[in-house]
Write an enzyme that holds these catalytic residues in place. Structure first.
Site, PDB file in Angstrom:
ATOM      1  N   CYS A 131       0.129   3.817   2.463  1.00  0.00           N
ATOM      2  CA  CYS A 131       0.457   3.501   4.068  1.00  0.00           C
ATOM      3  C   CYS A 131       1.808   3.876   4.195  1.00  0.00           C
ATOM      4  O   CYS A 131       1.955   4.197   5.034  1.00  0.00           O
ATOM      5  CB  CYS A 131       0.187   2.043   4.059  1.00  0.00           C
ATOM      6  SG  CYS A 131      -1.540   1.445   3.796  1.00  0.00           S
ATOM      7  N   CYS A 187       0.851  -1.231   0.122  1.00  0.00           N
ATOM      8  CA  CYS A 187      -0.031  -0.019  -0.160  1.00  0.00           C
ATOM      9  C   CYS A 187       1.020   1.193  -0.072  1.00  0.00           C
ATOM     10  O   CYS A 187       1.509   1.407   1.152  1.00  0.00           O
ATOM     11  CB  CYS A 187      -0.902  -0.113   1.283  1.00  0.00           C
ATOM     12  SG  CYS A 187      -1.787   1.743   1.588  1.00  0.00           S
TER      13      CYS A 187
END
Length: 108
Positions: free
Chosen positions: A35, A32
């Site tokens: 993230c 991600c």
């Protein structure tokens, strides 16, 4: 992950729900991109406000039970738990100034 410990499904009830201070859980995954953007910001917040709020990370790929039970469907999701309850949910990557604004009740 200097100031931020990883938490597993097994540790979640004790570490997060049983904490005597608010705990921000960063639900994330290796793949991600957003993230990874949020991670250094959370490190800074943990370093500056660790006395008021605990920040932990949970890898959703390695620990599927907890995210499923809290209906975490997109990452990064930052949930703040206080007294065993979700009291705030922040979804998506945000700059530090916005995160601090949203977390003001806990770090202010």
């Amino acid at each position: 992950m200097g100031n931020i410990q990883a938490v597993t499904d097994a540790e979640f009830p004790t570490t997060v729900l049983g904490s005597d201070k608010p705990v921000l859980v960063d639900f994330w995954a290796e793949w991600c991109g957003p993230c990874r953007q949020v991670s250094p910001i959370l490190e800074e917040i943990a370093a500056e406000h660790g006395d008021k709020i605990t920040i932990v990370k949970m890898n959703v790929d390695e620990n599927p039970q907890t995210p499923a039970s809290y209906r975490v469907t997109s990452i990064p999701t930052l949930n703040v738990y206080q007294n065993g309850e979700v009291v705030q949910s922040i979804i998506g990557a945000k700059p530090k100034s916005l995160l601090l604004k949203e977390l003001d009740a806990f770090v202010g």
